[in-house]
Design an enzyme around this catalytic site. Structure first.
Site, PDB file in Angstrom:
ATOM      1  N   ARG A 105      79.373 -57.451   6.222  1.00 33.04           N
ATOM      2  CA  ARG A 105      79.078 -58.575   5.316  1.00 33.04           C
ATOM      3  C   ARG A 105      80.383 -58.915   4.620  1.00 33.04           C
ATOM      4  O   ARG A 105      80.988 -58.077   3.957  1.00 33.04           O
ATOM      5  CB  ARG A 105      78.010 -58.166   4.306  1.00 33.04           C
ATOM      6  CG  ARG A 105      77.918 -59.128   3.130  1.00 33.04           C
ATOM      7  CD  ARG A 105      76.714 -58.918   2.271  1.00 33.04           C
ATOM      8  NE  ARG A 105      75.520 -59.377   2.963  1.00 33.04           N
ATOM      9  CZ  ARG A 105      74.364 -59.619   2.349  1.00 33.04           C
ATOM     10  NH1 ARG A 105      74.254 -59.454   1.047  1.00 33.04           N
ATOM     11  NH2 ARG A 105      73.310 -60.030   3.020  1.00 33.04           N
ATOM     12  N   HIS A 132      74.185 -66.539   8.307  1.00 32.85           N
ATOM     13  CA  HIS A 132      73.396 -65.336   8.008  1.00 32.85           C
ATOM     14  C   HIS A 132      72.361 -65.163   9.130  1.00 32.85           C
ATOM     15  O   HIS A 132      71.168 -65.352   8.918  1.00 32.85           O
ATOM     16  CB  HIS A 132      72.730 -65.503   6.634  1.00 32.85           C
ATOM     17  CG  HIS A 132      72.238 -64.226   6.029  1.00 32.85           C
ATOM     18  ND1 HIS A 132      72.390 -62.997   6.638  1.00 32.85           N
ATOM     19  CD2 HIS A 132      71.584 -63.983   4.858  1.00 32.85           C
ATOM     20  CE1 HIS A 132      71.866 -62.061   5.864  1.00 32.85           C
ATOM     21  NE2 HIS A 132      71.357 -62.628   4.788  1.00 32.85           N
ATOM     22  N   GLN A 135      69.152 -62.808   8.894  1.00 32.41           N
ATOM     23  CA  GLN A 135      68.095 -63.319   8.018  1.00 32.41           C
ATOM     24  C   GLN A 135      67.290 -64.414   8.710  1.00 32.41           C
ATOM     25  O   GLN A 135      66.061 -64.443   8.610  1.00 32.41           O
ATOM     26  CB  GLN A 135      68.715 -63.861   6.719  1.00 32.41           C
ATOM     27  CG  GLN A 135      67.679 -64.388   5.738  1.00 32.41           C
ATOM     28  CD  GLN A 135      66.831 -63.290   5.130  1.00 32.41           C
ATOM     29  OE1 GLN A 135      67.336 -62.367   4.531  1.00 32.41           O
ATOM     30  NE2 GLN A 135      65.510 -63.378   5.281  1.00 32.41           N
ATOM     31  N   ASP A 228      67.060 -71.497  -1.003  1.00 30.05           N
ATOM     32  CA  ASP A 228      67.964 -70.365  -1.244  1.00 30.05           C
ATOM     33  C   ASP A 228      68.683 -70.653  -2.557  1.00 30.05           C
ATOM     34  O   ASP A 228      68.627 -71.772  -3.078  1.00 30.05           O
ATOM     35  CB  ASP A 228      68.949 -70.241  -0.058  1.00 30.05           C
ATOM     36  CG  ASP A 228      69.876 -69.036  -0.173  1.00 30.05           C
ATOM     37  OD1 ASP A 228      69.547 -68.084  -0.918  1.00 30.05           O
ATOM     38  OD2 ASP A 228      70.935 -69.043   0.493  1.00 30.05           O
ATOM     39  N   CYS A 268      64.984 -66.180   1.190  1.00 33.90           N
ATOM     40  CA  CYS A 268      65.609 -64.960   1.729  1.00 33.90           C
ATOM     41  C   CYS A 268      65.854 -63.917   0.651  1.00 33.90           C
ATOM     42  O   CYS A 268      66.081 -62.749   0.971  1.00 33.90           O
ATOM     43  CB  CYS A 268      66.903 -65.324   2.448  1.00 33.90           C
ATOM     44  SG  CYS A 268      68.192 -65.948   1.360  1.00 33.90           S
ATOM     45  N   ARG A 296      63.246 -57.923   7.758  1.00 34.87           N
ATOM     46  CA  ARG A 296      64.664 -57.631   7.998  1.00 34.87           C
ATOM     47  C   ARG A 296      64.775 -56.306   8.745  1.00 34.87           C
ATOM     48  O   ARG A 296      65.565 -56.160   9.666  1.00 34.87           O
ATOM     49  CB  ARG A 296      65.441 -57.538   6.667  1.00 34.87           C
ATOM     50  CG  ARG A 296      65.633 -58.843   5.929  1.00 34.87           C
ATOM     51  CD  ARG A 296      66.512 -59.826   6.664  1.00 34.87           C
ATOM     52  NE  ARG A 296      67.868 -59.324   6.882  1.00 34.87           N
ATOM     53  CZ  ARG A 296      68.856 -59.364   5.989  1.00 34.87           C
ATOM     54  NH1 ARG A 296      68.648 -59.910   4.817  1.00 34.87           N
ATOM     55  NH2 ARG A 296      70.057 -58.905   6.285  1.00 34.87           N
TER      56      ARG A 296
HETATM   57  N1  NVA Z   1      73.313 -67.953   0.330  1.00 38.73           N
HETATM   58  C1  NVA Z   1      73.191 -66.643  -0.259  1.00 38.73           C
HETATM   59  C2  NVA Z   1      72.360 -65.741   0.592  1.00 38.73           C
HETATM   60  C3  NVA Z   1      72.109 -64.380   0.006  1.00 38.73           C
HETATM   61  C4  NVA Z   1      71.352 -63.489   0.902  1.00 38.73           C
HETATM   62  C5  NVA Z   1      74.572 -66.051  -0.481  1.00 38.73           C
HETATM   63  O1  NVA Z   1      75.427 -66.181   0.407  1.00 38.73           O
HETATM   64  O2  NVA Z   1      74.796 -65.454  -1.536  1.00 38.73           O
HETATM   65  N1   CP Z   2      68.598 -61.722   1.883  1.00 35.89           N
HETATM   66  C1   CP Z   2      69.626 -60.862   1.834  1.00 35.89           C
HETATM   67  O1   CP Z   2      70.520 -60.830   2.682  1.00 35.89           O
HETATM   68  O2   CP Z   2      69.571 -59.996   0.786  1.00 35.89           O
HETATM   69  P1   CP Z   2      70.727 -59.022   0.277  1.00 35.89           P
HETATM   70  O3   CP Z   2      71.833 -59.876  -0.238  1.00 35.89           O
HETATM   71  O4   CP Z   2      70.072 -58.194  -0.806  1.00 35.89           O
HETATM   72  O5   CP Z   2      71.180 -58.161   1.411  1.00 35.89           O
END
Ligand code: NVA
Ligand code: CP
Length: 310
Positions: A105, A132, A135, A228, A268, A296
């Protein structure tokens, strides 16, 4: 089909591979609920590099690996030499000598692409600023559970910021032939290249993909509405300003009046109640949203088992 491959973007998968992941995820979910041992990755180790925070991704990958008979290592960039500037291409080659797979990540999508280029083991994208995929594959499984297996007749709307989730929804909908309308402010559209690629993919499946600035237009007759956060990881300093920009894009009872009466709302997580979604709409859809969080685990187990198996 996916053995030894990376999972960086849904765009790279064939429609058949997407179907495979979803059906295998459903099988593994059944096995886990039935208490059946499924040690497909016995003796294997996944390294999990986190350059951003996580609750779901970290826990679901780690537990998933354990349930598959393997183990997982949490590797924070605060502790890795990567965080002190060791090149990603060296990290990739070193980790490939110890591990059987890497989940990462991070911020720029090009970091994942470079990691995958130099790693000799499968690399799984656990979120970048652009995409992502884990997800959105999870969301497709969740939609199948709540709306039936045939995703082709479904109408989905995404309302809010044109971010990594939006981009991956475009790729996901294109691969499964679903109709998706994205409603974002003009200045916060999804990525242009992703949109063009997704439109190209959609020609193969008959998916219809559209953008509008009007959330009411997007949500009209929708079977699924997703949203989101308005401020993704890395955009914390803009949070207050973004609240004003995105205010007309809140998923609330008024907006949902135009949707199908059996509409489900997805998120998500993490969710910011009172911003992208109201408390009322969130709680009315909590059964879906927490299935989505649970899934997930099952979806990523399928991804790991399919890519990391001998
Ligand atoms: N769009 C959000 C998704 C979190 C799972 C982010 O990138 O923070
Ligand atoms: N939805 C998601 O990816 O959650 P986290 O940021 O907690 O991993």
């Amino acid at each position: 089909m996916l053995k030894g491959k990376d999972l960086l973007s849904i765009h790279d998968l064939s429609a058949g591979e997407v179907e495979n992941i979803l059906s295998y995820a459903a099988e593994l979910k059944f096995a886990q609920k039935a208490g059946l041992t499924h040690h497909i990755l016995e003796g294997k180790t996944l390294g999990m590099i986190f350059e951003k925070s996580s609750t779901r991704t970290r826990v679901s990958f780690e537990v998933g690996m354990y349930q598959l008979g393997g183990s997982a290592l949490f590797l924070s960039n605060r502790d890795l030499q990567l965080g002190r500037g060791e090149p990603i291409k060296d990290t990739a080659r070193v980790l490939s000598r110890y591990l059987d797979g890497i989940m990462i990540r991070t911020f720029g999508h090009e970091r994942v692409v470079e990691l995958a280029e130099y790693a000799t083991i499968p690399v799984i994208n656990g979120l970048t600023d652009l995409l992502h995929p884990c997800q959105v594959l999870t969301d497709l499984l969740t939609i199948r559970e709540h709306k039936g297996k045939n995703l082709r007749n479904l109408k989905m709307a995404y309302v809010g910021d044109g971010n990594n989730m939006t981009n991956s929804y475009l790729y996901g909908a294109a691969k499964v032939g679903m109709s998706l309308t994205v409603a974002t402010p003009e200045d916060h559209k999804p990525d242009q290249t992703v949109f063009e690629n997704a439109l190209e993919d959609a020609k193969q499946t008959g998916a219809t993909l559209a953008w509008t600035a009007d959330p009411f237009e997007a949500v009209k007759d929708a079977d699924i509405v997703a949203t989101d956060t308005w401020a993704s990881m890395g955009q914390e300093a803009e949070h207050e300003a973004r609240k004003k920009i995105f205010a007309p894009y809140q998923v609330n009872a008024e907006l949902l009046k135009g949707a199908d009466r059996r509409v489900i709302v997805m998120h998500c997580l993490p969710a910011y109640r009172g911003e992208e979604i109201t408390e009322e709409v969130f709680e009315a859809n909590a059964h879906v949203i927490f299935d989505e969080a649970e899934n997930r685990l099952h979806t990523q187990k399928a991804i790991m088992a399919l890519t990391m198996v001998d």
